[in-house]
Scaffold this active site. Structure first.
Site, short mmCIF file in Angstrom:
data_model
loop_
_atom_site.label_atom_id
_atom_site.label_comp_id
_atom_site.label_asym_id
_atom_site.label_seq_id
_atom_site.Cartn_x
_atom_site.Cartn_y
_atom_site.Cartn_z
N PRO A 289 0.55 -1.19 -0.24
CA PRO A 289 0.00 0.08 0.29
C PRO A 289 0.85 1.27 0.16
O PRO A 289 1.87 1.74 0.52
CB PRO A 289 -1.36 -0.22 1.17
CG PRO A 289 0.13 -1.42 2.53
CD PRO A 289 1.03 -2.38 1.32
N GLY A 290 0.43 2.29 -0.62
CA GLY A 290 0.85 3.75 -1.04
C GLY A 290 0.32 4.38 0.14
O GLY A 290 0.23 4.66 1.08
N ARG A 291 -1.20 4.93 -1.37
CA ARG A 291 -2.23 5.83 -0.46
C ARG A 291 -2.43 5.68 0.70
O ARG A 291 -2.68 6.78 1.61
CB ARG A 291 -2.97 6.17 -1.45
CG ARG A 291 -4.07 6.87 -1.52
CD ARG A 291 -5.43 6.98 -2.68
NE ARG A 291 -4.63 6.63 -4.01
CZ ARG A 291 -4.13 7.44 -4.83
NH1 ARG A 291 -4.42 8.59 -4.56
NH2 ARG A 291 -3.81 6.77 -6.10
N TYR A 331 -5.63 14.09 -13.18
CA TYR A 331 -6.26 13.07 -12.37
C TYR A 331 -7.59 13.52 -12.15
O TYR A 331 -8.81 12.56 -11.96
CB TYR A 331 -6.04 11.94 -11.44
CG TYR A 331 -4.49 11.61 -11.00
CD1 TYR A 331 -4.53 10.49 -12.30
CD2 TYR A 331 -3.62 11.97 -9.90
CE1 TYR A 331 -3.21 9.78 -12.16
CE2 TYR A 331 -2.57 11.03 -10.54
CZ TYR A 331 -2.37 10.40 -11.59
OH TYR A 331 -0.37 9.37 -11.32
N CYS A 358 0.72 29.36 -15.42
CA CYS A 358 0.50 30.23 -16.53
C CYS A 358 -0.70 28.85 -17.21
O CYS A 358 0.18 28.45 -18.98
CB CYS A 358 0.99 31.06 -17.38
SG CYS A 358 1.61 32.00 -15.84
N GLU A 359 -1.41 28.35 -16.63
CA GLU A 359 -2.23 26.86 -17.74
C GLU A 359 -3.48 26.87 -17.34
O GLU A 359 -3.74 26.98 -15.77
CB GLU A 359 -1.80 25.81 -16.91
CG GLU A 359 0.11 25.41 -17.54
CD GLU A 359 0.22 24.99 -18.71
OE1 GLU A 359 -0.82 24.39 -19.49
OE2 GLU A 359 0.92 24.53 -18.87
C1 LIG Z 1 2.14 2.44 -7.39
C2 LIG Z 1 2.16 1.14 -6.59
C3 LIG Z 1 1.75 0.46 -5.74
C4 LIG Z 1 1.20 1.62 -5.04
O1 LIG Z 1 -0.18 1.55 -4.69
P1 LIG Z 1 -1.08 2.82 -3.94
O2 LIG Z 1 -2.93 3.07 -5.23
O3 LIG Z 1 -0.68 4.12 -3.83
O4 LIG Z 1 -1.34 1.63 -2.72
C5 LIG Z 1 1.96 -1.00 -5.13
N1 LIG Z 1 2.33 -1.99 -5.89
C6 LIG Z 1 3.42 -1.52 -7.26
C7 LIG Z 1 3.66 -2.53 -7.97
C8 LIG Z 1 3.11 0.29 -7.90
O5 LIG Z 1 3.34 0.41 -8.84
#
Ligand SMILES: *Cc1c(COP(=O)(O)O)cnc(C)c1O
Length: 434
Positions: A289-291, A331, A358-359
C-alpha cells in the site's frame, strides 16, 4: 481516521496549530502526521492478523527520508521503483533486504545496485527483463530473487490513468503466459524464484476487484508452489482513501454513520474479505500500500494571494499551484480545501480555486463553496499526503515546497523549501554564448 481537526477555530494536526507551521515555514508547505501514519500501518496489520503479512510501503506515494525512517521503525519494508528510491531507503538508514523492486523498465545499473544491496526480490514484468536480470546476476556471481507480476485482467473501476490490472495495460504478464514464464525462469542459472505478485490499480473504492483478482491468482500460486520454491504472494496496493469528506473522515463517528452498502474500504473489511481466500495458500503475504498509509496523513498548506471577482465568477488565487500538487490537473482529482481559521460568522462564497501558473489546467476546484477568505489567510488541502510532494515539479521556475512532520505537540522541518540558487545550481551557460 486521522489526526487533523479543528480545536476551537483553528485547524490542528495532532496537537500542533497549523497556522504556527505556516507562520514559521511559509507556504506552500506539506505537513504530515506521524501518528496518522502509524495508526494506518497498525490498523492494516491488525486487519490481516490471520495471515503471515509483511507490508512493503509503496514509497513513490511519499518518499521523504524522514517518512521512510518512520516506516522502517514501524517494521515495514519498501516497494521501490527506481535506483533513486533504493538510495533513499539507504539514506533513511533503513534496510533494503526486506524490500521489493517493481517497475517495467529497470536499467542494468538499477538491477546491479539492487543486487548489491541484497534486495528481497525483483518483481519482473517481462521476459526481456528476466533475461537482463539473469545476465547482471551472472556477472556479479549471485542469484537474483524474483517474482513475476501477473496481470489478472480485472477491471479496478478506477481512473484510467491509475488502472493497471486490465489486459492492454503495460503492466505484468498475462495470466495465460504465467506458467511458461515461471518455467523459463526456472531454467535461468542465476535466477531464484521466490513469489507471485499482482497490483491492479490505485484508489480502488470497492473490495470486489481485489477479491476477483486474488481469486484468479490463488489457483496459479497453488499450482506454482508444487513446482517452484514459492515463498510469498504479493497482492499489491491500491486501497482507496476518502477525498470528498476528508476532514470529517478523521472521526470514528463519520465512519459508523456511513451506510453499510456504500461504506468506503476499511482495513478490517479488506482483511475479512481476503483472509479466507489467502489463508489456504500457506504463503507469506506481501502488501504494497502507498496511498492508504500516507494519503490522509498529509495536508498542503497554502496562502491566499487574491480574491478576484470576475464576471459572474470568483477566483480564489492561492500561492500553491499545479506544480506543487498536480493531482487535480492530472487525474481530475478532488481535494477538500478548508480554511486554517474557521469563522462561521462569515458568508460563504462560490469560487474557482486556482494557482498562479500560466495554464488553464492550474485549477484545484471549480465552483467550490468556501468561507470567504482574504489576502494572507491560509487554507489546507486535505488528503494530500500521497502523490503530492513526490509529484511536485519546478514548472514556471517555482521552488519545490517545504515538508514538515508533526509528532504530538512538536513539528520538524523534514525538507527545507528549495531556494532559487538550489534551483539553478546545475545549469550552465556554454562558452559560445558568452
Ligand atoms: C504504485 C504501486 C503501488 C501502490 O499503490 P497505492 O494505490 O498507492 O496503494 C503498489 N504496488 C505497485 C507495483 C505500484 O506500482
Amino acid at each position: 481516521m486521522h489526526h487533523f481537526a479543528y480545536t476551537g477555530s483553528n485547524l490542528h494536526c495532532e496537537s500542533v496549530d497549523l497556522a504556527a507551521v505556516a507562520q514559521l515555514y511559509g507556504t506552500p508547505t506539506y505537513v504530515y502526521s506521524a501518528a496518522t501514519i502509524a495508526d494506518n500501518y497498525n490498523r492494516l496489520m491488525q486487519g490481516l492478523h490471520g495471515l503471515d503479512v509483511r507490508v512493503c510501503y509503496a514509497m513513490k506515494a511519499n518518499s521523504n527520508i524522514a517518512v521512510l525512517r518512520h516506516f522502517a521503525n514501524l517494521g515495514a519494508g519498501f516497494d521501490l521503483v527506481s535506483g533513486g528510491e533504493l538510495r533513499r531507503v539507504l539514506a533513511a538508514g533503513a534496510d533494503v533486504t526486506g524490500s521489493v523492486f517493481a517497475g517495467v523498465g529497470k536499467s542494468e545499473a538499477e538491477i546491479r545496485l539492487a543486487l548489491e544491496s541484497r534486495i528481497h526480490a525483483f518483481h519482473v514484468e517481462s521476459e526481456p527483463e528476466l533475461v537482463r536480470i539473469n545476465h547482471v546476476a551472472g556477472k556479479l556471481g549471485v542469484k537474483a530473487p524474483i517474482a513475476f507480476r501477473i496481470n489478472p485482467d480485472v477491471d479496478a473501476h478506477t481512473h484510467a490513468k491509475v488502472t493497471t490490472g486490465k489486459a492492454g495495460n503495460k503492466f505484468g504478464i498475462p495470466l495465460a503466459k504465467a506458467e511458461a514464464a515461471y518455467a523459463a525462469a526456472a531454467k535461468c542459472p542465476n535466477i531464484a524464484i521466490r513469489g507471485v505478485q499482482m497490483h491492479i490499480g490505485s484508489q480502488l473504492t470497492s473490495i470486489t476487484p481485489f477479491g476477483e483478482a486474488v481469486e484468479k491468482l490463488v489457483p496459479l500460486a497453488a499450482e506454482l508452489k508444487q513446482r517452484h520454491n514459492i515463498e510469498y504472494f504479493s497482492i499489491g496496493g491500491g486501497i482507496g482513501i476518502i477525498y470528498k469528506d476528508a476532514l470529517a473522515s478523521g472521526s470514528r463517528e463519520w465512519w459508523t454513520s456511513q451506510p453499510e452498502a456504500t461504506r468506503p474500504i476499511t482495513p478490517e473489511a479488506y482483511g475479512a474479505a481476503l483472509t479466507p481466500l489467502l489463508k489456504p495458500l500457506g504463503l507469506k503475504i506481501l502488501l504494497e500500500p502507498g496511498r492508504f498509509l500516507v494519503g490522509n496523513a498529509g495536508v498542503l498548506l497554502s496562502q491566499v494571494e487574491y480574491l478576484k471577482r470576475g464576471q459572474g465568477k470568483n477566483f480564489l488565487i492561492l500561492d500553491a499551484a499545479m506544480n506543487d500538487l498536480v493531482r487535480p490537473a492530472m487525474y481530475d482529482s478532488f481535494h477538500q480545501i478548508v480554511p486554517l481559521r474557521r469563522d462561521t460568522t462569515r458568508p460563504a462564497i462560490t469560487a474557482d480555486i486556482v494557482g498562479p501558473v500560466c495554464e488553464s489546467g492550474d485549477c484545484f476546484a471549480k465552483d467550490r463553496d468556501i468561507q470567504q477568505l482574504s489576502e494572507g489567510e491560509h487554507v489546507a488541502f486535505m488528503s494530500a499526503g500521497a502523490y503530492g510532494c513526490t509529484m511536485a515539479s519546478r514548472y514556471n521556475s517555482r521552488c519545490m515546497p517545504a515538508e514538515v512532520l508533526v509528532h504530538g505537540a512538536t513539528f520538524d522541518l523534514i525538507k527545507a523549501r528549495e531556494t532559487f540558487d538550489d534551483q539553478i545550481a546545475s545549469e550552465n551557460i556554454p562558452a559560445f554564448l558568452k
